[in-house]
Scaffold this motif. Sequence first.
Motif, PDB file in Angstrom:
ATOM      1  N   LEU A 196       9.696  -8.599 -23.369  1.00 41.17           N
ATOM      2  CA  LEU A 196       9.333  -7.414 -21.892  1.00 41.17           C
ATOM      3  C   LEU A 196      10.360  -7.648 -21.578  1.00 41.17           C
ATOM      4  N   ALA A 197      11.376  -8.456 -21.751  1.00 38.40           N
ATOM      5  CA  ALA A 197      13.236  -8.021 -20.795  1.00 38.40           C
ATOM      6  C   ALA A 197      13.211  -6.548 -21.156  1.00 38.40           C
ATOM      7  N   LEU A 198      12.595  -6.486 -21.813  1.00 34.16           N
ATOM      8  CA  LEU A 198      13.276  -4.749 -22.627  1.00 34.16           C
ATOM      9  C   LEU A 198      12.173  -3.817 -22.637  1.00 34.16           C
ATOM     10  N   ARG A 227       9.892 -10.276  -6.306  1.00 36.15           N
ATOM     11  CA  ARG A 227      10.377 -11.627  -5.924  1.00 36.15           C
ATOM     12  C   ARG A 227       9.207 -12.498  -6.724  1.00 36.15           C
ATOM     13  N   ASP A 228      10.558 -13.460  -6.740  1.00 40.14           N
ATOM     14  CA  ASP A 228       9.713 -14.656  -7.367  1.00 40.14           C
ATOM     15  C   ASP A 228       8.730 -14.810  -8.389  1.00 40.14           C
ATOM     16  N   ARG A 229       8.759 -14.008  -8.966  1.00 37.27           N
ATOM     17  CA  ARG A 229       8.022 -13.111 -10.249  1.00 37.27           C
ATOM     18  C   ARG A 229       7.898 -14.115 -11.425  1.00 37.27           C
ATOM     19  N   TRP A 230       7.779 -14.555 -12.468  1.00 42.23           N
ATOM     20  CA  TRP A 230       7.989 -15.159 -13.561  1.00 42.23           C
ATOM     21  C   TRP A 230       6.418 -14.600 -14.680  1.00 42.23           C
ATOM     22  N   ASP A 231       7.301 -13.650 -15.825  1.00 40.10           N
ATOM     23  CA  ASP A 231       6.346 -13.483 -16.718  1.00 40.10           C
ATOM     24  C   ASP A 231       7.101 -14.123 -17.930  1.00 40.10           C
ATOM     25  N   PHE A 232       5.303 -14.316 -18.667  1.00 43.85           N
ATOM     26  CA  PHE A 232       5.733 -15.179 -20.031  1.00 43.85           C
ATOM     27  C   PHE A 232       5.101 -13.997 -20.662  1.00 43.85           C
ATOM     28  N   GLU A 233       5.401 -13.554 -21.722  1.00 44.76           N
ATOM     29  CA  GLU A 233       5.641 -12.615 -23.119  1.00 44.76           C
ATOM     30  C   GLU A 233       5.539 -13.739 -24.465  1.00 44.76           C
ATOM     31  N   VAL A 234       4.172 -13.102 -25.523  1.00 46.17           N
ATOM     32  CA  VAL A 234       4.278 -12.818 -26.797  1.00 46.17           C
ATOM     33  C   VAL A 234       3.804 -11.026 -27.814  1.00 46.17           C
ATOM     34  N   ARG A 277      10.741 -13.607 -18.656  1.00 47.68           N
ATOM     35  CA  ARG A 277      11.651 -13.440 -17.330  1.00 47.68           C
ATOM     36  C   ARG A 277      11.480 -13.740 -16.034  1.00 47.68           C
ATOM     37  N   TYR A 278      12.651 -13.706 -15.191  1.00 52.62           N
ATOM     38  CA  TYR A 278      11.925 -14.895 -14.048  1.00 52.62           C
ATOM     39  C   TYR A 278      13.191 -13.460 -13.085  1.00 52.62           C
ATOM     40  N   MET A 279      12.437 -13.156 -11.536  1.00 56.47           N
ATOM     41  CA  MET A 279      12.939 -12.629 -10.481  1.00 56.47           C
ATOM     42  C   MET A 279      13.396 -13.677  -9.546  1.00 56.47           C
ATOM     43  N   PRO A 280      14.381 -13.515  -8.805  1.00 53.58           N
ATOM     44  CA  PRO A 280      14.320 -14.796  -8.092  1.00 53.58           C
ATOM     45  C   PRO A 280      14.446 -13.790  -6.643  1.00 53.58           C
ATOM     46  N   GLN A 281      14.794 -12.716  -7.195  1.00 53.77           N
ATOM     47  CA  GLN A 281      14.815 -11.538  -5.897  1.00 53.77           C
ATOM     48  C   GLN A 281      14.656 -11.029  -5.928  1.00 53.77           C
TER      49      GLN A 281
END
Length: 382
Positions: free
Chosen positions: A23-25, A33-40, A77-81
């Motif tokens: 996902l990072a790519l 903002r403040d979304r946190w993704d986890f992926e396999v 992937r975490y989006m603090p802003q």
Amino acid sequence: MANNLQRLTFTIAGLLLFSVPVLALDNYKEFQRDRWDFEVGTQFFYSEANYPSSGGGSQNLFSGNHYQLLDVNFGTRYMPQKNWSVFGWGNIGSAESKNSLATRSNSSFNEMAAGFDFLMYSEGFQLVPEIVALMPFEKVDTSSDTVLNSEGVFEVRSRLVAQKDFGMWRGYGWLGFNYRGDGRSFLMPWGAGAQFKMNRHRWGAELLGYQSISDDTNNKDSVIRTAYINSVNAGSLKFYSANPSLIDTQVYATWALHPKWSLQANAGMTLTGTNTAAGYHVGGFIRYSFDMTEGYSEEPYVAPVDSPVPSYRSNMYDNSELSSDKKVKQFKESVDDGVDQDLFKPRPTAKPPVNDKQLQQQLDETEFQIELKSDKKKKRRR
């Protein structure tokens, strides 16, 4: 028959594990903002040919040899802003090569990476720089007999993504620079894509690749390198080749199964290149997205305070009904200032006297009212 069954098994495994780069790519960048993704996800690649150094079309590997690779990666992937994010992933690579003498396989945790991206410009279109540092755990050892499952060198990958949302359509492209250690050539990754979105579905297509922009410093050892690749990788130039370049394709479809869950599948094949493997790839990913702002709007809980006086009454009121141990001090004005307080008390007001004439007039009016009521009653009886 056995070989075909084995190929089919690897292909189905890649599809079931939903392969594609982590996902990072993602090539089209989204920020929340403040979304946190986890992926396999995984990446399955199969090759029976190479693009030679002379360029042009592909050439089949000797005597029906083949090389295949199945990557399984775990990313977050975490989006603090709303305009930048941090991300990372780890990868497990499972490679297999087959030549006329032997079939080799190798599975290991081969790399980890961390990086960040940010929204640099957003007027009319968006510019998003991205930087990734990759640390290998599986390095090339020319004295070993192990098939390669990664490039095996430290890398710093950077690129600038330009993108624009046209409503139902999205367009994007990127250009970058990849530093590679151990004397490998530096690469310039590039790509362009278009995406169509409707409701919960997105379809897209991409043309992508990379070009060597420097010479491999170990190219003088090309004879040793070629012998090693022929031995352990069945002659495939998937990894450890000198000055590689590639043009590749990819089509994909993404489904939003739930506000928190999304799924993607893709497929593609290489078109041309030099000093690299020719083949096809299939896959996708499954992703869970968690919104860190959930519950922020809830009012904080305030514990009740034990008070001897009801909340609707002030302690200034009389508390004679309370027991002696629960009585509170009442407010009482201090008047001990040496001044006679009787001066401030209101004086009684005398009622005006009523004279005889006024009293007689009131009595006459009362008598008249009584007689009037009596006449009305007599009339009703008649």
